[in-house]
Design an enzyme around this catalytic site. Sequence first.
Site, PDB file in Angstrom:
ATOM      1  N   ASP A 273      88.757   6.029  51.930  1.00 18.13           N
ATOM      2  CA  ASP A 273      87.652   6.922  51.575  1.00 18.13           C
ATOM      3  C   ASP A 273      87.019   6.505  50.258  1.00 18.13           C
ATOM      4  OD1 ASP A 273      86.167   9.562  51.771  1.00 18.13           O
ATOM      5  OD2 ASP A 273      87.249   9.862  49.879  1.00 18.13           O
ATOM      6  N   GLU A 306      85.042   2.878  53.493  1.00 19.20           N
ATOM      7  CA  GLU A 306      83.791   3.577  53.217  1.00 19.20           C
ATOM      8  C   GLU A 306      83.364   3.081  51.845  1.00 19.20           C
ATOM      9  OE1 GLU A 306      81.893   8.034  52.678  1.00 19.20           O
ATOM     10  OE2 GLU A 306      83.921   7.627  51.973  1.00 19.20           O
TER      11      GLU A 306
END
Length: 632
Positions: A273, A306
């Site tokens: 993330d 990401e």
Amino acid sequence: MATLTHDPHVRHYMHCLPFGAQLTGAAHAQPHTRFRFWAPSCDAVQVVFENDACAPLDMTPTGNGWYEAQAQCSSGTLYRYRLDRGQLVPDPASRFQPQGVHGPSEVLDARGYGWQHAHWQGRPWEDTVLYELHVGALGGYRGVMKRLPALADIGITAIELMPLNDYPGERGWGYDVVLPYAPHAAYGTPDELKALVDAAHGLGLQVFLDVVYNHFGPDGNWLGHYAKPFFKAGKRTPWGDALDFARPEVRDFYSDNALYWLTEYRFDGLRIDAAHAIENPEWLRELADHVHARVEPDRHVHLVLENEHNEANLLETHFDAQWNDDAHHALHVMLTGESEGYYRAFADAPIHQLARVLGEGFAYQGDPSPVHAGKPRGERSAHLPPTSFVMFLQNHDQIGNRALGERLRALSDDGALRAATALLLLSPQIPLLFMEEEYGSTQPFQFFTAFEGELADAVREGRRKEFAAFSAFHDAAKRAQIPDPNDLQTFVNSSPPADAPLDDEQRAWMHFYKSALTVRARLLMPRLRDARPLGASVLADDAGNSVNALVARWRLADGETYTIALNLSPNGVRLDAQPKGMVVFETPERARDYTDNDVLPESACVAWLTGAVPEYALHHDARVMQHEEPLA
């Protein structure tokens, strides 16, 4: 580490942690546990056991802020650390927190679960069709397990679990993690999580985990009290104090966390993330090297980023792919007409940006971005294969970070959405779906938490303030209608009903997805390794003006040409030259009747394959090409 029982088909896996509570000698009459804890900001540390299981145990300093102790205690023992004879805190490397992040940690015997599908070695990255889901919203690990056969039947090949590393409260998205090694107790036990992964492997499904290595949540993180060097002095992020990845203790803490999930829980991949917020590309490479060196060489294990920075260099050797926000933003603008927030960067020419995405990977490759104050964003990516990019139309961010959590069906035309979905499912980029998308769901997915007191108030009001810049929420009365994240009903509204029968509309959407994924499995997956884009061109109307339509081509691994034509405009558009080859998918039905006359109808997506079609696919020809007919 793996151990065998008398049954050669069952294995027991454990990752030996260099810190935390590591159970040893579990097979003997008096098992013992080694405790290791980094507390450079403390002068003394004790291990304190719940329910007077053992007397408090002084830990021995071993240098560089480390403390160690060993106790005769077994699996199930609850413990905390006492700092300088005062504050009690959980273990930052706790394997389980049965009473939540503010309760005691539990000693676990990681070898207690017997894996039934130990032969599973994963799947090649090119086989991946990702399905993101929230474990809590689907009823915990057991609820997700019930859904696995249907997902496999549709053509999903990998489920991706939103973060389940322990966070405060019973419910939340999981990005407020404070104990990265402990699976969230509200979803079930660690063995139930392993059973979910095991069951998925038995159905041929990979399991990915979304992990948060860029910050800690605002409630339940005690590291600053006993390990101040874990954080960069004076450096803040949008979520709190920045982590100091220059320190080996920080690097090791997260590198071991990745290995822990991949080896002890047998996950097939991790999604990192907000990797850009880590601000340390060198450590990201180190993490990937660490994983690839330590995981069994015959396993397929995948790492996905990401990364707002669009750092193509990380995808060249270290990471399998990156979530392609550029693809989503361009398609979203064309489907909805929205142009506020980060959609401003795609408002002027979204079809040209989508063409660049299909032909070169990223839309922003060092170009100035209006959302980034005109600064350059991204790196050149045309040299990367299309499988280096994960494409999606919906995910937790793009739905849940909207004020009301609307899905695309509430914002766009169904015909255009089907065409965009066909592109998603049939592009050589790796597709990602969000839970219930395959049924054409209109149920919102909203931002939910379970904070209390002043923090709950701050989160609710902060979220409403955040949307004040959007035209729909300039008015305070409108902002007051934004759901309270801490209200239980917000979570209920976001949780799909269990075992609900499908109606005709849901069944039709499901057949659409299943048909497209059948084409992908039979005709694309075997040819995606080393596939390369051949470019994408934007189509024009009779006056020569660009419209929201394009044609993209790729050279597949066997040398054949694969073509997709997409039209998201409200009118038909002329094809300069109809692609040659066999139509392998179309929406709407009989769209090829138009393309035979060099016209691509409105809200259409048509895919052609030039060259020999494998014999095994030909006898399913009619069902492949006409998605309206259910597949066997």
